[in-house]
Design a protein around this motif. Structure first.
Motif, PDB file in Angstrom:
ATOM      1  N   ASP A   1       0.842  -1.190   0.000  1.00  0.00           N
ATOM      2  CA  ASP A   1       0.000   0.000   0.000  1.00  0.00           C
ATOM      3  C   ASP A   1       0.878   1.241   0.000  1.00  0.00           C
ATOM      4  OD1 ASP A   1      -3.106   0.689   0.744  1.00  0.00           O
ATOM      5  OD2 ASP A   1      -1.712   2.216   1.491  1.00  0.00           O
ATOM      6  N   ASP A   2       0.374   2.306  -0.586  1.00  0.00           N
ATOM      7  CA  ASP A   2       1.100   3.566  -0.682  1.00  0.00           C
ATOM      8  C   ASP A   2       1.415   4.148   0.700  1.00  0.00           C
ATOM      9  OD1 ASP A   2       2.305   5.588  -2.101  1.00  0.00           O
ATOM     10  OD2 ASP A   2       0.460   6.740  -2.383  1.00  0.00           O
ATOM     11  N   GLY A   3       0.589   3.826   1.700  1.00  0.00           N
ATOM     12  CA  GLY A   3       0.777   4.388   3.037  1.00  0.00           C
ATOM     13  C   GLY A   3       1.618   3.556   3.984  1.00  0.00           C
ATOM     14  N   VAL A   4       2.137   2.423   3.516  1.00  0.00           N
ATOM     15  CA  VAL A   4       2.952   1.563   4.381  1.00  0.00           C
ATOM     16  C   VAL A   4       4.333   2.196   4.538  1.00  0.00           C
ATOM     17  CG1 VAL A   4       4.037  -0.709   4.585  1.00  0.00           C
ATOM     18  CG2 VAL A   4       1.749  -0.516   3.672  1.00  0.00           C
ATOM     19  N   PRO A   5       4.851   2.254   5.781  1.00  0.00           N
ATOM     20  CA  PRO A   5       6.198   2.801   5.978  1.00  0.00           C
ATOM     21  C   PRO A   5       7.237   1.998   5.186  1.00  0.00           C
ATOM     22  CG  PRO A   5       5.081   2.524   8.092  1.00  0.00           C
ATOM     23  CD  PRO A   5       4.218   1.885   7.052  1.00  0.00           C
ATOM     24  N   TYR A   6       8.197   2.715   4.645  1.00  0.00           N
ATOM     25  CA  TYR A   6       9.255   2.118   3.818  1.00  0.00           C
ATOM     26  C   TYR A   6       9.978   1.008   4.578  1.00  0.00           C
ATOM     27  CZ  TYR A   6      13.366   1.944   0.773  1.00  0.00           C
ATOM     28  OH  TYR A   6      14.365   1.543  -0.059  1.00  0.00           O
ATOM     29  N   GLY A   7      10.189   1.186   5.866  1.00  0.00           N
ATOM     30  CA  GLY A   7      10.889   0.187   6.676  1.00  0.00           C
ATOM     31  C   GLY A   7      10.171  -1.150   6.691  1.00  0.00           C
ATOM     32  N   LYS A   8       8.836  -1.121   6.739  1.00  0.00           N
ATOM     33  CA  LYS A   8       8.045  -2.361   6.744  1.00  0.00           C
ATOM     34  C   LYS A   8       8.192  -3.092   5.409  1.00  0.00           C
ATOM     35  CE  LYS A   8       4.804  -5.032   8.535  1.00  0.00           C
ATOM     36  NZ  LYS A   8       4.886  -5.700   9.807  1.00  0.00           N
ATOM     37  N   VAL A   9       8.175  -2.325   4.311  1.00  0.00           N
ATOM     38  CA  VAL A   9       8.327  -2.923   2.985  1.00  0.00           C
ATOM     39  C   VAL A   9       9.703  -3.578   2.860  1.00  0.00           C
ATOM     40  CG1 VAL A   9       8.413  -2.456   0.503  1.00  0.00           C
ATOM     41  CG2 VAL A   9       6.708  -1.316   1.923  1.00  0.00           C
ATOM     42  N   ILE A  10      10.742  -2.889   3.326  1.00  0.00           N
ATOM     43  CA  ILE A  10      12.105  -3.425   3.259  1.00  0.00           C
ATOM     44  C   ILE A  10      12.238  -4.668   4.133  1.00  0.00           C
ATOM     45  CG2 ILE A  10      14.521  -2.922   3.834  1.00  0.00           C
ATOM     46  CD1 ILE A  10      13.511  -1.687   1.224  1.00  0.00           C
ATOM     47  N   GLN A  11      11.573  -4.670   5.284  1.00  0.00           N
ATOM     48  CA  GLN A  11      11.620  -5.833   6.174  1.00  0.00           C
ATOM     49  C   GLN A  11      11.028  -7.061   5.473  1.00  0.00           C
ATOM     50  OE1 GLN A  11       9.255  -5.361   9.729  1.00  0.00           O
ATOM     51  NE2 GLN A  11      10.405  -6.925  10.830  1.00  0.00           N
TER      52      GLN A  11
ATOM     53  N   LEU B   1      10.619  -7.443   2.206  1.00  0.00           N
ATOM     54  CA  LEU B   1      11.485  -7.730   1.061  1.00  0.00           C
ATOM     55  C   LEU B   1      12.723  -8.524   1.494  1.00  0.00           C
ATOM     56  CD1 LEU B   1      12.002  -7.295  -1.969  1.00  0.00           C
ATOM     57  CD2 LEU B   1      13.117  -5.146  -1.367  1.00  0.00           C
ATOM     58  N   GLY B   2      13.292  -8.159   2.634  1.00  0.00           N
ATOM     59  CA  GLY B   2      14.455  -8.886   3.160  1.00  0.00           C
ATOM     60  C   GLY B   2      14.123 -10.327   3.487  1.00  0.00           C
ATOM     61  N   LEU B   3      12.929 -10.567   4.065  1.00  0.00           N
ATOM     62  CA  LEU B   3      12.514 -11.941   4.365  1.00  0.00           C
ATOM     63  C   LEU B   3      12.293 -12.737   3.076  1.00  0.00           C
ATOM     64  CD1 LEU B   3      10.030 -11.299   7.314  1.00  0.00           C
ATOM     65  CD2 LEU B   3      12.325 -12.293   7.459  1.00  0.00           C
ATOM     66  N   MET B   4      11.795 -12.064   2.052  1.00  0.00           N
ATOM     67  CA  MET B   4      11.584 -12.743   0.774  1.00  0.00           C
ATOM     68  C   MET B   4      12.926 -13.119   0.148  1.00  0.00           C
ATOM     69  SD  MET B   4       8.483 -10.386  -0.710  1.00  0.00           S
ATOM     70  CE  MET B   4       8.183 -11.263  -2.233  1.00  0.00           C
ATOM     71  N   LYS B   5      13.884 -12.215   0.179  1.00  0.00           N
ATOM     72  CA  LYS B   5      15.203 -12.498  -0.388  1.00  0.00           C
ATOM     73  C   LYS B   5      15.940 -13.571   0.426  1.00  0.00           C
ATOM     74  CE  LYS B   5      16.923 -10.538  -3.484  1.00  0.00           C
ATOM     75  NZ  LYS B   5      16.975 -10.944  -4.886  1.00  0.00           N
ATOM     76  N   ALA B   6      15.706 -13.618   1.734  1.00  0.00           N
ATOM     77  CA  ALA B   6      16.336 -14.617   2.586  1.00  0.00           C
ATOM     78  C   ALA B   6      15.834 -16.023   2.277  1.00  0.00           C
ATOM     79  CB  ALA B   6      16.094 -14.292   4.058  1.00  0.00           C
ATOM     80  N   ALA B   7      14.712 -16.124   1.589  1.00  0.00           N
ATOM     81  CA  ALA B   7      14.139 -17.422   1.235  1.00  0.00           C
ATOM     82  C   ALA B   7      14.746 -17.983  -0.043  1.00  0.00           C
ATOM     83  CB  ALA B   7      12.625 -17.298   1.089  1.00  0.00           C
ATOM     84  N   ASP B   8      15.879 -17.417  -0.472  1.00  0.00           N
ATOM     85  CA  ASP B   8      16.580 -17.870  -1.682  1.00  0.00           C
ATOM     86  C   ASP B   8      15.712 -17.768  -2.936  1.00  0.00           C
ATOM     87  OD1 ASP B   8      18.970 -18.375  -0.389  1.00  0.00           O
ATOM     88  OD2 ASP B   8      18.396 -20.440   0.104  1.00  0.00           O
ATOM     89  N   VAL B   9      14.955 -16.672  -3.030  1.00  0.00           N
ATOM     90  CA  VAL B   9      14.178 -16.411  -4.232  1.00  0.00           C
ATOM     91  C   VAL B   9      15.103 -15.726  -5.229  1.00  0.00           C
ATOM     92  CG1 VAL B   9      12.232 -15.112  -5.160  1.00  0.00           C
ATOM     93  CG2 VAL B   9      12.041 -16.210  -2.929  1.00  0.00           C
ATOM     94  N   ALA B  10      15.096 -16.191  -6.470  1.00  0.00           N
ATOM     95  CA  ALA B  10      16.012 -15.653  -7.479  1.00  0.00           C
ATOM     96  C   ALA B  10      15.747 -14.176  -7.757  1.00  0.00           C
ATOM     97  CB  ALA B  10      15.891 -16.454  -8.765  1.00  0.00           C
ATOM     98  N   SER B  11      14.478 -13.804  -7.900  1.00  0.00           N
ATOM     99  CA  SER B  11      14.172 -12.396  -8.159  1.00  0.00           C
ATOM    100  C   SER B  11      12.830 -12.028  -7.544  1.00  0.00           C
ATOM    101  CB  SER B  11      14.146 -12.113  -9.662  1.00  0.00           C
ATOM    102  OG  SER B  11      13.071 -12.801 -10.261  1.00  0.00           O
ATOM    103  N   VAL B  12      12.770 -10.809  -7.049  1.00  0.00           N
ATOM    104  CA  VAL B  12      11.540 -10.280  -6.462  1.00  0.00           C
ATOM    105  C   VAL B  12      11.176  -9.030  -7.249  1.00  0.00           C
ATOM    106  CG1 VAL B  12      10.452  -9.304  -4.408  1.00  0.00           C
ATOM    107  CG2 VAL B  12      12.111 -11.149  -4.168  1.00  0.00           C
ATOM    108  N   GLY B  13       9.960  -8.999  -7.768  1.00  0.00           N
ATOM    109  CA  GLY B  13       9.473  -7.834  -8.497  1.00  0.00           C
ATOM    110  C   GLY B  13       8.592  -6.986  -7.604  1.00  0.00           C
TER     111      GLY B  13
END
Length: 138
Positions: free
Chosen positions: A104-114, A116-128
């Motif tokens: 959502d447009d109103g979600v704090p950037y830190g929450k999105v990065i958190q 995103l970091g969990l998604m990347k930690a799951a050994d996903v090749a690419s996240v869009g």
């Protein structure tokens, strides 16, 4: 001995009224065609606008963060600690090669990065990252 009547002499025919059946089927078809686009809801969010290409909705696995900071895998709400455990298993289970993050447009950037970091930690090749196209862009 009474004479047996054959089917044509009795005056009774056992036929299905196909016209009514077709009317009902076509009416249901029209109703489903009109309501199907409304049923594609998912999680309600206001996505940020950016110069972007559209992503096919049936492609890959989508993670959503709504305005309240709640995380969803597909349409299933999960807590952040559950997300960390469930997400890698769902990626393997679905064999997802593409993973997308909607926020959502109103979600704090830190929450999105958190998330995103969990998604990347799951050994996903690419996240869009998914955004809405800017007005006037097609």
């Amino acid at each position: 001995m009474p004479r047996r009547r054959n089917r044509h002499e009795s005056g009774i025919t056992a036929e299905i009224n196909v016209t009514s059946l077709v009317d009902v089927a076509l009416t249901l078809l029209v109703i489903f065609m009109m309501t199907a686009p409304m049923m594609q809801g998912g999680v309600e969010i206001t996505m940020p606008k950016a110069r972007t290409q559209s992503v096919p909705s049936n492609e890959g696995l989508t993670v959503t963060v709504d305005k309240a900071g709640q995380v969803f895998i597909g349409e299933a709400a999960v807590r952040l600690d559950e997300f960390e455990r469930q997400f890698p298993a769902m990626v393997k289970e679905k064999g997802a090669t593409s993973v997308y993050l909607r926020a959502d447009d109103g979600v704090p950037y830190g929450k999105v990065i958190q998330v995103l970091g969990l998604m990347k930690a799951a050994d996903v090749a690419s996240v869009g990252l998914i955004a809405e196209p800017e007005p006037g862009q097609q």
